[in-house]
Write an enzyme that holds these catalytic residues in place. Sequence first.
Site, PDB file in Angstrom:
ATOM      1  N   HIS A  42       0.856  -1.190   0.000  1.00 33.12           N
ATOM      2  CA  HIS A  42       0.000   0.000   0.000  1.00 33.12           C
ATOM      3  C   HIS A  42       0.887   1.233   0.000  1.00 33.12           C
ATOM      4  CE1 HIS A  42      -3.647   2.263   1.991  1.00 33.12           C
ATOM      5  NE2 HIS A  42      -3.158   2.893   0.930  1.00 33.12           N
ATOM      6  N   GLU A  69      -1.952  -1.382  -3.587  1.00 33.50           N
ATOM      7  CA  GLU A  69      -3.086  -0.699  -2.967  1.00 33.50           C
ATOM      8  C   GLU A  69      -2.820   0.797  -2.999  1.00 33.50           C
ATOM      9  OE1 GLU A  69      -4.531  -4.103   0.218  1.00 33.50           O
ATOM     10  OE2 GLU A  69      -3.313  -2.429   0.936  1.00 33.50           O
ATOM     11  N   HIS A 193      -8.285  -8.004   5.211  1.00 33.18           N
ATOM     12  CA  HIS A 193      -8.300  -7.060   6.341  1.00 33.18           C
ATOM     13  C   HIS A 193      -8.689  -7.786   7.621  1.00 33.18           C
ATOM     14  CE1 HIS A 193      -7.791  -2.913   7.706  1.00 33.18           C
ATOM     15  NE2 HIS A 193      -8.661  -3.217   8.637  1.00 33.18           N
TER      16      HIS A 193
END
EC number: 2.6.99.2
Length: 240
Positions: A42, A69, A193
């Site tokens: 990310h 991400e 997640h």
Amino acid sequence: MRLGVNIDHVATIREARKTFEPSVLEAAFIAKRAGAHQITMHLREDRRHIKDEDVRLVRTSVEIPLNLEMAPTQEIKTIALEIKPQRVTLVPEKRQEVTTEGGLDILSNADYLKNYIKDFKENQIEVSFFIDPDLGQVEASKFTGADAIELHTGRFAESFHKRDFRLLEEEKNRLRKAATLARELGLNVYAGHGITYQNIHLILDLKGLIEELNIGHSIISNAVLFGLEKAITKMLGIIS
């Protein structure tokens, strides 16, 4: 079911001291050797952990698919189009959050996102939206032109941790319904997640619907604990 390993928190440890170790690139090589199907990173707007150069190095040095991400901003888009990961996963982002707190609101931003992802599509980069397991968001993702969705499993994970079994079953059903609809619409379906070694067995019940899990924090946490004895023994060996 494939496993994408998120190595953000290797960079988190590095950035705690603003130093050069642990190496994010070496972590990617280790993940590949261990059998991971994909590396997930990310690149946040505030660059709190992963840096631009980390993404470039992993993309050019490790022969494994890269899932980047990113928030749907023009700055990060320019970098992504330069690096050309195999996939981009668009996520919501708030500077004050510790980690991503929820899914992207596709319904409210459909026109913007439809235009935003055109360049990725033209460059044969898979586009995935990180969304809550909501049927309206799934339909909007298809309308907007996404190739895939990644279902946010945060509430599922939280209910497991709190032993709220009623909510846990509700969240699992939401994931199942969202994944089923997405598959019917022709979308690839991923999830991530808060997935841990303790709760993953419940997600594996959805193996026929969810193709891939992206897991980071739990893997890195376990690596720190289970590798600690070996690391201490190694240092003692050098000292002696």
